[in-house]
Design an enzyme around this catalytic site. Structure first.
Site, PDB file in Angstrom:
ATOM      1  N   CYS A  94      25.523  34.500 -99.432  1.00 40.16           N
ATOM      2  CA  CYS A  94      26.925  34.195 -99.162  1.00 40.16           C
ATOM      3  C   CYS A  94      27.097  33.745 -97.710  1.00 40.16           C
ATOM      4  O   CYS A  94      26.369  34.174 -96.817  1.00 40.16           O
ATOM      5  CB  CYS A  94      27.789  35.434 -99.432  1.00 40.16           C
ATOM      6  N   ASP A  96      29.399  34.588 -95.814  1.00 44.17           N
ATOM      7  CA  ASP A  96      30.054  35.654 -95.050  1.00 44.17           C
ATOM      8  C   ASP A  96      29.268  35.964 -93.773  1.00 44.17           C
ATOM      9  O   ASP A  96      28.058  36.195 -93.809  1.00 44.17           O
ATOM     10  CB  ASP A  96      30.161  36.917 -95.912  1.00 44.17           C
ATOM     11  N   ARG A  98      29.031  38.458 -92.055  1.00 39.80           N
ATOM     12  CA  ARG A  98      28.489  39.817 -91.947  1.00 39.80           C
ATOM     13  C   ARG A  98      27.175  39.984 -92.696  1.00 39.80           C
ATOM     14  O   ARG A  98      26.593  41.079 -92.678  1.00 39.80           O
ATOM     15  CB  ARG A  98      29.523  40.821 -92.487  1.00 39.80           C
ATOM     16  N   HIS A 150      27.114  40.371-101.938  1.00 37.55           N
ATOM     17  CA  HIS A 150      27.436  41.598-101.203  1.00 37.55           C
ATOM     18  C   HIS A 150      28.730  42.200-101.741  1.00 37.55           C
ATOM     19  O   HIS A 150      29.645  41.485-102.160  1.00 37.55           O
ATOM     20  CB  HIS A 150      27.557  41.324 -99.702  1.00 37.55           C
ATOM     21  N   CYS A 153      32.956  41.222-101.320  1.00 34.16           N
ATOM     22  CA  CYS A 153      33.012  39.767-101.107  1.00 34.16           C
ATOM     23  C   CYS A 153      34.452  39.270-101.256  1.00 34.16           C
ATOM     24  O   CYS A 153      35.084  39.438-102.303  1.00 34.16           O
ATOM     25  CB  CYS A 153      32.109  39.057-102.110  1.00 34.16           C
TER      26      CYS A 153
END
Length: 245
Positions: A94, A96, A98, A150, A153
């Site tokens: 992803c 993202d 993080r 994750h 999400c």
């Protein structure tokens, strides 16, 4: 705060304890440094080792110091790295911020080839992903392909919310299809957060299925009996990887 030589150092922080400096600096915090000077940066790197790369870049000394930041690397590490890459893994993850692949897996430069998009989708019309997959499997000869999502999400949660998000709705279509396919199982999971995490897991399952159907993977399996496919989910709260497949 005013520094000893008059420079301003501004910290934007959220609940993260850094007792060494007597600061309350958040784990998700953004550290903003304005008008930096060398003594302050060197002292900061001493107390916050995770910022050493930033400090080296700011001081223009990245190459001299960076080798010390990678465990088990010799003096010729970067010279060897510049010649070629031989990653054993392709990571489809992803976007993202993080969930960076190298940090999650603890890998060094040259060890993992990475493709990231929103919600770690394997879409047969995504030529960016297919190009990465082709290069990784057919030229780099990776032995493993990991699809990693994750929990928590935001895009999966957005798909579950049934709201409209403009252009993002087209990208959410595949996740929506997964939801409708597994509607009863997701609804039975309980409250919204649990449902969202269940959809995260089911999405990884569907993306692995999509991966298996690509000509790139089919050909590599037929000719070379590789790569092995893996489905992982990463927990933001406990920083653990759950091996789903």
């Amino acid at each position: 705060t005013e520094g000893t030589s008059g420079q301003r150092y501004r910290f934007i922080a959220d609940d993260f304890n850094r007792a060494d400096l007597g600061l309350d600096v958040g784990g998700d915090a953004v550290l903003v440094l304005e008008v930096l000077d060398r003594p302050f940066l060197e002292r900061l790197a001493e107390f916050l080792p995770e910022l050493q790369v930033l400090v080296c870049i700011v001081l223009g000394e990245f190459f001299q110091h960076a080798q010390h930041l990678f465990h088990g690397t010799g003096a010729d590490f970067f010279q060897q790295l510049a010649k070629e890459q031989k990653p054993a893994f392709l990571w489809i993850g992803c976007s993202d911020s993080r969930v960076p692949a190298e940090e999650v897996t603890g890998t060094q430069p040259g060890e993992i080839f990475v493709h990231r998009n929103i919600a770690n989708l394997v879409n047969h019309t995504d030529f960016n992903l297919l190009s990465v997959l082709s290069f990784a499997v057919e030229y780099l000869k990776v032995k493993h392909v990991i699809v990693c999502g994750h929990y928590g999400c935001g895009v999966v949660r957005a798909a579950l919310s049934r709201q409209k998000y403009g252009v993002l709705d087209e990208w959410l279509r595949q996740i929506n299809d997964t939801y409708y396919t597994h509607h009863d199982e997701i609804e039975a999971a309980g409250e919204f957060d649990v449902q969202a995490n269940k959809l995260v897991e089911l999405n990884i399952h569907e993306q692995l299925r999509n991966l298996m159907k690509t000509k790139i993977i089919q050909r590599a399996w037929h000719e070379e009996k590789r790569p092995t496919l893996h489905g992982w989910v990463y927990g933001l709260n406990d920083v653990r990887i759950k091996n789903l497949y």
